[in-house]
Structure formats: structure tokens, C-alpha cells
Write an enzyme that holds these catalytic residues in place. Structure first.
Site, short mmCIF file in Angstrom:
data_model
loop_
_atom_site.label_atom_id
_atom_site.label_comp_id
_atom_site.label_asym_id
_atom_site.label_seq_id
_atom_site.Cartn_x
_atom_site.Cartn_y
_atom_site.Cartn_z
N ASP A 1 25.75 70.77 115.11
CA ASP A 1 25.61 72.05 115.35
C ASP A 1 24.88 72.15 116.97
O ASP A 1 25.18 73.06 117.78
CB ASP A 1 24.45 73.07 114.90
CG ASP A 1 24.76 73.23 113.34
OD1 ASP A 1 25.96 73.29 112.85
OD2 ASP A 1 23.70 73.57 112.23
N HIS B 1 22.29 71.53 111.56
CA HIS B 1 22.94 70.34 111.15
C HIS B 1 23.27 69.71 112.41
O HIS B 1 23.36 70.14 113.64
CB HIS B 1 24.66 70.78 110.82
CG HIS B 1 24.47 71.58 109.41
ND1 HIS B 1 24.55 72.97 109.58
CD2 HIS B 1 24.66 71.25 108.39
CE1 HIS B 1 24.55 73.34 108.45
NE2 HIS B 1 24.93 72.49 107.59
#
Ligand code: XUL
Ligand code: CO
Length: 441
Positions: free
Chosen positions: A109, A106
Site C-alpha cells: 500500500d 500492507h
């Protein structure tokens, strides 16, 4: 040129190698032999194993009842960019030692979100540059990227399906940045998982309007991605619930219906997750079959649920019998379209050693490898295929074949029934099929 970190995080763990099933080395593959061919293709290519950035390098074992238990040495700096660089070093060290070719991420992340969108964008550019270098040095690739449009409290009423246009626009900005990042990192696919795209109560929800908005966002993302030269596949990842009471991408059948309804089926395929399948009261192989039948089996998020728990426990796969059933569907479907096997799984909260994620991924890869080998053996050496085909043999000739071709009317088949013998009782032979798996495991 950017100099990436020299520090070793996973000390004492070297490159994980295939040593075969006789090996007692806990840090070796017993079944996953990347170059071994299965039905003519190396395992490495069948699977395209990927590590999930969020579970392995971000999540620290927190749950709704308590904070994280895992302390990561790459999380120590007080500077968010330095933490992101250190985390990237750890991630690439891990992926390289595992011998995996891919990771999935993501946007946030890779680096923590900042207070403003423009500051976040700056951070994303910086980490993009750093990871580009690490990709070059290691050969590790991006299986897919995605935008986390569910953690930030701004999405509490939904992202693309939020009743407030300002939030929808913010989700659009985040998806645009995540797409840019995925494209810049050479991502082979892009995923949409709609964690907050659904409802907690229908009383305050205009479902029809929200579905239109979701499709609108997906169309815009598709158009933008294509304009930027993105050639990969967009995936929808179905999940029935959690965090919402009901999510719009409930299961494979629902997502396929949605995509076809809005004319998105050419650019989108499905990313099937095991624990999402079971939450929807299906089996993993059911969801794979539904996607494959529609020509939309794109990718897999590998994990497992727990028979006693009704939530998304995201454990690593261990169940050979079940994964073999899935691999039978997988092989007969001709594999995945563009995607791979992403370990969307996390170690347990009390697994607190750094080496634990090696054991977890080794177990996951070995489970898939052993199941794939078993499925290949069943397909080539057992009566499994012939037994299945035999059940449908009455459609291979004569009136059955005419029925399949669509050249019989309802009146005509009714006449066949009236004139013919009463149907025979034919056993479904389920237990015999079940025994074949056990025999070949
Ligand atoms: C959540 C889940 C996500 C998606 C990506 O259940 O599976 O991690 O895979 O957003
Ligand atoms: Co997932």
C-alpha cells in the site's frame, strides 16, 4: 532530514473536532470526544482509531464490473516513488485532520511493488525513511502492518499454503520485508490475513499439509520478529471465504483451534472484522465473545456488510443497535489486547468527492462512540448485568457450585436429578434484554 510535501490535498477541510450532538456541522464529531472518559478510560485509548491505508488512499472504487471512479491528486506522478511520497502526504494530512493516532498498512500500500523482490525492497526502504519522518512530525503511529500476499498473481494457488515451495519461499521473503518495515515504523502489532490461504477445490488440495505449512510460516515469522526485537502481538484475522471458497482462518473458533493445535497461542491473538463475522454466519459480538473467552481479543477491523449482499462490502459502521451489542462484549472483556479499531472500510464507488472519506470516518467513529457510551450506561445503570447473573445464580451456591468446581461426578448429578424436584420453567427474557438496549440508546 527529508523534506516532506507542503501540498494540501483535502482543501476546505480543517481539523475535525468534537462539537456534540446538537452540532449541525457535517465535518464535526457528534459523539466521539477523544478525551471523554468511559469507565475510567478516555475514548481515545479505548478505541485507538486507525485509518486503513489501502481503502482510503489506494483503492479507487474499482469493482469486478468496472474500473475506479475516484481520481486521487496524489496518484498523478509518473514516478512510483513520487506517487508513494505524495500518497503518504495525503494519508498523514487526512489522519492528522481526523485527530486519529494510528494507521494500518500492507507493505505494497505504501509503495507499488516493483518487477523484482530486490527492487521492491529498495522502494520499501525509501518509503520507510519518508514515513519515519512524517511519523516524527505528526505523532501518528502504526497500529499494525501486514504483507499483501494475495494480490500478486504469483499467489493464485496460495502463499504460505502454496503447493509449490518456490512460492512459499517468495511469500516468506515478502513477510520478512513487511515485518522489517513494521518494526522500523514502530508498529505495535503485525497481522496475518490469509486471503489465498485456503482452497477453491478439495480435489486438488492436501488440506492437512497446507495447514502444517501455514503454521510453519507463522512460527518462522514469530521467531524472526522476536529475534529482531518485536515486542508486539501477532494477529490472525479470520475470514471464511472470498477470495477463496474456503479460507483456513474461517472464524474465531477455527483460528483459536488452529493456533492452539500448533502451539502459537502465546504470541498470536485475533483481529476480528465485522463483515468477516457476518460472512461466517456469525454476528460481530459472537466473534468478539469467542475471542474474549479464549483471552485472545486483540484488535478489531471495523466495517459492516449488507443484509442483501453475500460478500465483503466493507461499508462504514452505522448500526447503533448492533455496535452497542458488540460494545457490551468489548467493555466486559476489558477492551482489546494490544490492538485498536481499524476502519477496514471503504466509501461507495459513487462517493467521489475527496471529503467523502471524512464523512465516512466521522460516522464510523461517532457510531462506535455512541455505542460505547450506551454500553457503559447499560452496564452501570440498567438491570442488564444483574439479569444475566441471575440466570446462572444456581451455580453460585450448593450443588451447582460443586458442579462448576468439578467435584461432582456424572453419577452424583444424576442422583441429584432423580431425588430432586423436576426443573421449573424459567423464562430466558430475551425481549426484556432487547428492550434495555433500545431504552439506553
Ligand atoms: C480483507 C481484509 C484485509 C485485511 C488485511 O477482507 O480485511 O484488508 O484486513 O490484509
Ligand atoms: Co480486515
Amino acid at each position: 532530514m527529508i523534506l516532506t510535501g507542503e501540498k494540501e490535498y483535502y482543501k476546505g477541510v480543517g481539523a475535525i473536532k468534537y462539537e456534540g450532538k446538537e452540532s449541525n456541522n457535517p465535518l464535526a464529531f457528534k459523539y466521539y470526544n477523544p478525551e471523554q472518559r468511559v469507565l475510567g478510560k478516555p475514548m481515545r485509548e479505548h478505541f485507538k482509531f486507525a485509518a486503513a491505508y489501502w481503502h482510503s488512499f489506494c483503492g479507487q472504487g474499482g469493482d469486478p464490473f468496472g474500473p475506479g471512479t475516484q481520481q486521487f491528486p496524489w496518484d498523478q506522478s509518473s514516478d512510483p516513488m513520487q506517487r508513494a511520497y505524495d500518497k503518504a502526504d495525503a494519508a498523514f494530512e487526512f489522519i492528522t485532520k481526523m485527530g486519529f493516532d494510528y494507521f494500518c498498512f500492507h507493505d505494497i500500500d505504501l509503495v507499488e511493488e516493483a518487477a523484482s523482490l530486490s527492487e521492491t525492497e529498495k522502494r520499501l526502504h525509501q518509503i520507510e525513511e519518508y514515513i519515519t519522518q512524517k511519523k516524527k512530525d505528526s505523532g501518528v503511529k502504526v497500529l499494525w502492518g501486514t504483507a499483501n500476499c494475495f494480490s500478486n498473481p504469483v499467489y493464485m494457488n496460495g502463499a504460505a499454503t502454496n503447493p509449490d515451495f518456490q512460492v512459499v519461499a517468495r511469500a516468506g521473503a515478502q513477510i520478512k520485508m513487511a515485518l522489517d518495515l513494521t518494526i522500523a515504523l514502530g508498529g505495535e502489532n503485525y497481522v496475518f490475513w490469509g486471503g489465498r490461504e485456503g482452497y477453491m477445490s478439495l480435489l486438488n488440495t492436501d488440506m492437512g499439509r497446507e495447514l502444517d505449512h501455514l503454521a510453519q510460516m507463522l512460527s518462522m515469522a514469530r521467531d524472526y520478529g522476536r529475534k529482531q526485537g518485536f515486542k508486539g502481538t501477532f494477529f490472525i484475522e479470520p475470514k471464511p471465504m472470498e477470495p477463496m471458497k474456503h479460507q483456513y482462518d474461517f472464524d474465531a473458533a477455527t483460528a483459536i483451534g488452529f493456533l492452539k493445535n500448533y502451539g502459537l497461542e502465546k504470541d498470536f491473538k485475533l483481529n476480528i472484522e465485522v463483515n468477516h463475522a457476518t460472512l461466517a454466519q456469525h454476528s460481530f459480538e459472537h466473534e468478539l465473545s469467542v475471542a474474549a473467552n479464549a483471552g485472545m481479543l486483540g484488535s478489531i477491523d471495523a466495517n459492516r456488510g449488507d443484509y442483501q449482499n453475500g460478500w465483503d462490502t466493507d461499508q462504514f459502521p452505522v448500526n447503533l443497535y448492533e455496535v452497542t451489542e458488540a460494545m457490551l462484549v468489548f467493555l466486559q472483556a476489558g477492551g482489546l489486547q494490544g490492538g485498536g479499531i481499524n476502519f477496514d472500510a471503504k466509501i461507495r464507488r459513487n462517493s467521489t468527492d475527496l471529503e467523502d472519506i471524512f464523512h465516512a470516518h466521522i460516522g464510523g467513529a461517532d457510531t462506535f462512540a455512541r455505542a460505547l457510551l450506551t454500553a457503559e450506561n447499560i452496564i452501570t445503570n440498567s438491570p442488564y448485568k444483574a439479569l444475566r447473573e441471575e440466570r446462572y445464580a444456581s451455580f453460585d451456591k450448593g450443588q451447582g457450585k460443586s458442579f462448576e468446581k468439578g467435584i461432582l461426578s456424572l453419577e452424583e448429578i444424576a442422583e441429584i436429578a432423580f431425588k430432586g424436584e423436576p426443573p421449573k420453567r424459567i423464562s430466558g427474557k430475551q425481549e426484556r434484554f432487547e428492550n434495555i438496549i433500545n431504552q439506553f440508546l
